[in-house]
Design an enzyme around this catalytic site. Structure first.
Site, mmCIF file in Angstrom:
data_model
loop_
_atom_site.group_PDB
_atom_site.id
_atom_site.type_symbol
_atom_site.label_atom_id
_atom_site.label_comp_id
_atom_site.label_asym_id
_atom_site.label_seq_id
_atom_site.Cartn_x
_atom_site.Cartn_y
_atom_site.Cartn_z
ATOM 1 N N ARG A 120 0.842 -1.195 0.000
ATOM 2 C CA ARG A 120 0.000 0.000 0.000
ATOM 3 C C ARG A 120 0.879 1.246 0.000
ATOM 4 N NH1 ARG A 120 -2.580 0.749 4.618
ATOM 5 N NH2 ARG A 120 -4.056 2.178 3.691
ATOM 6 N N LYS A 185 4.042 -6.553 11.933
ATOM 7 C CA LYS A 185 3.233 -6.926 10.769
ATOM 8 C C LYS A 185 3.611 -8.318 10.252
ATOM 9 C CE LYS A 185 1.871 -4.973 6.331
ATOM 10 N NZ LYS A 185 1.555 -3.708 5.693
ATOM 11 N N ARG A 321 -1.335 5.228 12.998
ATOM 12 C CA ARG A 321 -0.387 4.671 13.971
ATOM 13 C C ARG A 321 -0.777 5.087 15.372
ATOM 14 N NH1 ARG A 321 3.931 7.978 15.761
ATOM 15 N NH2 ARG A 321 4.138 9.942 14.648
HETATM 16 C C1 BTN Z 1 0.596 -3.861 2.272
HETATM 17 O O1 BTN Z 1 1.287 -2.866 1.994
HETATM 18 O O2 BTN Z 1 0.385 -4.156 3.445
HETATM 19 C C2 BTN Z 1 0.025 -4.718 1.166
HETATM 20 C C3 BTN Z 1 0.957 -5.815 0.752
HETATM 21 C C4 BTN Z 1 0.400 -6.697 -0.341
HETATM 22 C C5 BTN Z 1 1.441 -7.639 -0.899
HETATM 23 C C6 BTN Z 1 0.852 -8.633 -1.834
HETATM 24 S S1 BTN Z 1 1.983 -9.919 -2.264
HETATM 25 C C7 BTN Z 1 0.872 -10.513 -3.463
HETATM 26 C C8 BTN Z 1 0.278 -9.300 -4.147
HETATM 27 N N1 BTN Z 1 1.141 -8.843 -5.206
HETATM 28 C C9 BTN Z 1 1.656 -7.640 -4.960
HETATM 29 O O3 BTN Z 1 2.438 -7.016 -5.717
HETATM 30 N N2 BTN Z 1 1.222 -7.178 -3.785
HETATM 31 C C10 BTN Z 1 0.320 -8.119 -3.149
#
Ligand code: BTN
Length: 328
Positions: A120, A185, A321
């Site tokens: 994100r 996380k 946060r």
């Molecule tokens: C976040 O920032 O918390 C979201 C992370 C999401 C990662 C997943 S891995 C599978 C899918 N492909 C990506 O490029 N991102 C999501």
């Protein structure tokens, strides 16, 4: 010689001599060495010891549909297709393409390695080879953007259910969609939508779960994190985790497409990591302070401001946060 041959041999974490690998794949020792270099490029750390040969730093279990299938349970009929890729830029991009190819709801893609995994708020998602879960699922909705309210929260609940079934306790959710273990996380969710804001649309549900993050790549993560290996203190079957995730996510999507977030509100609230905590919420150009008071029936965060007013905050490019923490 394909990289799969050498990977399948070395997956056990034991030493294999250059000649053994060469014989198994019918190539010279020089060609074996080149493949070993490729493993390094994938982020694996093959060790080479004179007189013994090559081995990986620890055993890996490669993703295998036959080992995922037994964990799908009642969701097997919700999975029209499971794609397992050795390498891709982002599994979310793969599913974006499948949307255009008219693929059905439930179509799922897993990859061993992402060259451009994204998180994100423009962050990269660290995606070393055969270490974690990188998964994206396609789901089609008919009710437009309004039908999607709270979807990422419901997916958070599905991930917690899957990980609990794998034996992980003390999980919490951070609005809008992080899975935490004692503040660190463990998994993240990235939803991407396409189609008509008022009519039929398709959603890519991207999920990343830290299973066994190699130390080298861990250095690139800019927030407190943890992996399943650290929590359980033993190797974890990624195939089991993938199967459980697919099962809980597909069942959740089916249920969500019928009755929306309301069904998940109680479960989400019981997992809320920030309830009654003093928080700071940042959006583009604005920072708000207040007390987090859970979420409403649409999944919007309820923020109690200093003057007592309660403000509903919808998801999006928001960072939240605890005021007592240094990182979000
Ligand atoms: C976040 O920032 O918390 C979201 C992370 C999401 C990662 C997943 S891995 C599978 C899918 N492909 C990506 O490029 N991102 C999501």
């Amino acid at each position: 010689m394909s990289i799969e041959t050498i990977l399948n041999l070395l997956a056990d974490g034991e030493f294999h001599s250059g000649s053994e690998i060469g014989e198994a794949s019918g190539v010279s020792r020089a060609a074996v060495w080149k493949q070993i270099k490729k493993l390094e490029e994938l982020g694996l750390q093959p060790e080479s010891v004179k007189g013994k040969g090559y081995r990986l730093a620890y055993p890996i279990d490669l993703l295998d549909p036959a080992k995922i299938q037994p964990h799908l349970g009642e969701a097997h009929y919700l999975l029209p297709k499971l794609e397992i890729l050795q390498q891709t830029d982002s599994t979310n991009n793969v599913i974006q393409q499948r949307i255009l190819d008219q693929a059905e709801s439930g179509h799922t893609c897993l990859a061993e390695f992402q060259t451009a995994g994204r998180g994100r708020r423009g962050r990269a998602w660290v995606s070393p080879f055969a270490s974690n879960i990188y998964m994206s699922v396609l789901w089609r909705f008919s009710g437009g953007a309004a039908a999607l309210e709270g979807l990422s929260l419901a997916i958070g609940v599905a991930i917690v259910d899957a990980l609990r079934e794998a034996g992980i306790a003390d999980l919490e959710l951070k609005w809008p969609n992080d899975v935490l273990h004692q503040g660190r996380k463990l998994a993240g969710i990235l939803l991407e939508m396409s189609g008509d804001a008022a009519g039929p649309c398709a959603v890519v549900i991207g999920i990343g779960v830290n299973v066994h993050m190699p130390k080298q790549q861990a250095a690139d993560i800019d927030q407190p994190w943890v992996d399943l290996y650290t929590l359980l203190n033993h190797q974890v079957s990624r195939n089991q985790i993938a199967g459980l995730l697919i099962r809980h996510v597909l069942v959740t999507l089916k249920q969500f497409s019928i009755s929306g977030f309301s069904n998940f509100h109680k479960q989400w609230s019981a997992l809320d990591a920030f309830y009654d905590h003093e928080v700071q919420l940042s959006t583009v150009g604005q920072t708000l302070h207040g007390i987090a008071k859970g979420v409403d029936h649409t999944g919007a965060l309820i923020l109690e401001l200093e003057d007592g007013e309660q403000k509903q905050i919808n998801g999006g490019e928001v960072s939240l946060r605890k005021v007592s923490d240094a990182a979000d």
